[in-house]
Design a protein around this motif. Sequence first.
Motif, PDB file in Angstrom:
ATOM      1  N   ASP A  16       0.773  -1.087  -0.136  1.00  0.00           N
ATOM      2  CA  ASP A  16       0.305   0.050  -0.096  1.00  0.00           C
ATOM      3  C   ASP A  16       0.906   1.236  -0.011  1.00  0.00           C
ATOM      4  O   ASP A  16       0.565   2.250  -0.733  1.00  0.00           O
ATOM      5  CB  ASP A  16      -0.904  -0.006   1.217  1.00  0.00           C
ATOM      6  CG  ASP A  16      -1.850   1.002   1.121  1.00  0.00           C
ATOM      7  OD1 ASP A  16      -2.462   1.431   0.060  1.00  0.00           O
ATOM      8  OD2 ASP A  16      -2.317   1.627   2.367  1.00  0.00           O
ATOM      9  N   LEU A  17       1.967   1.120   0.781  1.00  0.00           N
ATOM     10  CA  LEU A  17       2.908   2.512   0.958  1.00  0.00           C
ATOM     11  C   LEU A  17       3.568   2.550  -0.575  1.00  0.00           C
ATOM     12  O   LEU A  17       3.798   3.774  -0.970  1.00  0.00           O
ATOM     13  CB  LEU A  17       4.186   2.153   1.881  1.00  0.00           C
ATOM     14  CG  LEU A  17       3.312   2.259   3.303  1.00  0.00           C
ATOM     15  CD1 LEU A  17       4.567   1.708   4.079  1.00  0.00           C
ATOM     16  CD2 LEU A  17       2.865   3.557   3.781  1.00  0.00           C
ATOM     17  N   VAL A  18       4.029   1.321  -1.281  1.00  0.00           N
ATOM     18  CA  VAL A  18       4.634   1.380  -2.519  1.00  0.00           C
ATOM     19  C   VAL A  18       3.848   2.025  -3.762  1.00  0.00           C
ATOM     20  O   VAL A  18       4.326   2.757  -4.516  1.00  0.00           O
ATOM     21  CB  VAL A  18       5.192   0.148  -2.752  1.00  0.00           C
ATOM     22  CG1 VAL A  18       5.783  -0.012  -4.264  1.00  0.00           C
ATOM     23  CG2 VAL A  18       6.567  -0.070  -1.852  1.00  0.00           C
ATOM     24  N   LEU A  19       2.457   1.593  -3.581  1.00  0.00           N
ATOM     25  CA  LEU A  19       1.623   2.075  -4.842  1.00  0.00           C
ATOM     26  C   LEU A  19       1.357   3.365  -4.927  1.00  0.00           C
ATOM     27  O   LEU A  19       0.594   3.710  -5.840  1.00  0.00           O
ATOM     28  CB  LEU A  19       0.333   1.152  -4.542  1.00  0.00           C
ATOM     29  CG  LEU A  19       0.567  -0.602  -4.815  1.00  0.00           C
ATOM     30  CD1 LEU A  19      -0.743  -1.132  -4.702  1.00  0.00           C
ATOM     31  CD2 LEU A  19       1.307  -0.750  -6.076  1.00  0.00           C
ATOM     32  N   ASP A  20       1.773   4.348  -4.118  1.00  0.00           N
ATOM     33  CA  ASP A  20       1.439   5.667  -4.172  1.00  0.00           C
ATOM     34  C   ASP A  20       2.496   6.269  -5.330  1.00  0.00           C
ATOM     35  O   ASP A  20       2.425   7.407  -5.858  1.00  0.00           O
ATOM     36  CB  ASP A  20       1.453   6.601  -3.135  1.00  0.00           C
ATOM     37  CG  ASP A  20       2.572   6.740  -2.466  1.00  0.00           C
ATOM     38  OD1 ASP A  20       3.715   6.020  -3.162  1.00  0.00           O
ATOM     39  OD2 ASP A  20       2.405   7.239  -1.273  1.00  0.00           O
ATOM     40  N   PHE A  21       3.633   5.385  -5.552  1.00  0.00           N
ATOM     41  CA  PHE A  21       4.535   5.639  -6.707  1.00  0.00           C
ATOM     42  C   PHE A  21       5.200   7.321  -6.495  1.00  0.00           C
ATOM     43  O   PHE A  21       5.687   7.492  -7.296  1.00  0.00           O
ATOM     44  CB  PHE A  21       3.847   5.473  -7.869  1.00  0.00           C
ATOM     45  CG  PHE A  21       3.529   4.009  -8.297  1.00  0.00           C
ATOM     46  CD1 PHE A  21       4.250   3.044  -8.140  1.00  0.00           C
ATOM     47  CD2 PHE A  21       2.155   3.864  -8.539  1.00  0.00           C
ATOM     48  CE1 PHE A  21       3.915   1.855  -8.340  1.00  0.00           C
ATOM     49  CE2 PHE A  21       1.678   2.792  -8.954  1.00  0.00           C
ATOM     50  CZ  PHE A  21       2.575   1.618  -8.810  1.00  0.00           C
ATOM     51  N   LYS A  22       5.237   7.587  -5.260  1.00  0.00           N
ATOM     52  CA  LYS A  22       6.069   9.030  -4.899  1.00  0.00           C
ATOM     53  C   LYS A  22       7.459   8.805  -4.945  1.00  0.00           C
ATOM     54  O   LYS A  22       8.106   9.641  -4.874  1.00  0.00           O
ATOM     55  CB  LYS A  22       5.246   9.602  -3.940  1.00  0.00           C
ATOM     56  CG  LYS A  22       3.886   9.859  -4.149  1.00  0.00           C
ATOM     57  CD  LYS A  22       3.302  10.676  -2.850  1.00  0.00           C
ATOM     58  CE  LYS A  22       1.632  11.222  -3.370  1.00  0.00           C
ATOM     59  NZ  LYS A  22       1.110  11.729  -2.259  1.00  0.00           N
TER      60      LYS A  22
END
Length: 415
Positions: A16-22
């Motif tokens: 979930d943290l990775v999938l914001d792709f920031k």
Amino acid sequence: MELTPPLLQLATQALDLVLDFKRPADAVLSAFFRENKKLGARDRGFVAEAVFGVLRRYRYLSHVVPAANPRTLIIAWLIKIQGMSGAALEKFARPELVDHIRSARPDGLPLAVAAELPDWVVEKLRQSMSDADILALGRALQQPASLDVRVNTQKADRNAVLARLQAEGMAVEATPYSPWGVRFKDHPAINRHPLFLDGSVEVQDEGSQLLALLLEARRGEMVCDFCAGAGGKTLAVGATMASTGRLYAFDVAEKRLAKLKPRLARSGLSNVMPQLIASENDVRVKRLAGKLDRVLVDAPCSGFGTLRRNPDLKFRQSPASVAELTAKQASIVRAAARLLKVGGRLVYATCSILPEENDAVVEGLVAEGGFALQPVNEILAQHRIPLDTGPMLKLSPAIHRTDGFFAAVLVRTGA
């Protein structure tokens, strides 16, 4: 290992943290593990494998389960990619969801989904590649990268390194193109091995190693690695110079150059001069105008050739970001070119697969005059390297088992 609800929950949180792709996925995971210090090595391994596994097949898994959340994506990955049985996942997901995932077929997928590439990237590649070649490239980029190391010829011999590693029970082979490369079948903790600790080997993809060979820096010359970063290519070039002459390592990022220092200390090289610059137009750059024999420009790029290692990059780039990069690449290569003497050699390289970051940048410099293309295949043939991709180096993981890599060699013919 046995999947437990807490472990699945941890992997879900990390994804979930990775999938914001920031931010880069590896940086996000490192921070996540620092916050969860009690995790054992096996649990950390599962979380990392799940996150990167989903990233590598994100488009396909999202096709299988539209509007999926991170937990559902991991379950889909476990079933469709890892081959876990539905029965083993009954306590983690509704039976109808498991049945839906199991029954999904990969037939008739759009090319971009099957290749796991953004639609806009596929359209760019179609200008120079067939759909079959794009699919083969995309599938190769979905696989984890091998571990390659470069033998430091100032300290060791490749045959001796291979013999030692094989005697220790490691599955290794000589790389087919780089005369200094060793490829591991697995991914051992090489950073703890005595050969790494004493500077005899450095981690470096085979394609990257070839840049030092194309530069052909000689003893006593004045040379510059214009975008040195953490210095992997700098160290390879320094070894070809037998630690003589002067080798400038320029970069605009202090953190990247700081990573060069311990590597440089291990290498035993004494001819490297790391220098932090403000930009390609820094006064320290301008002072060297017309004085250098060779310049290497491994330009900042989209990184699409490294998707085996950094699968999240494809979601963090866009046509707009690539347009910004191509303008930056053109500015950097022109500034670097001004450092060369007449007859000096420039090697321009990227780890991109996009023509506008590669051929177009080189063709633009040649069109302005003062530089001529020196065919890469001729240089490689002189070194008896069985690799011919034409006048420019174009490496593909689908064909060469390296990262996607591009390089061109230019010679300064006039002012």
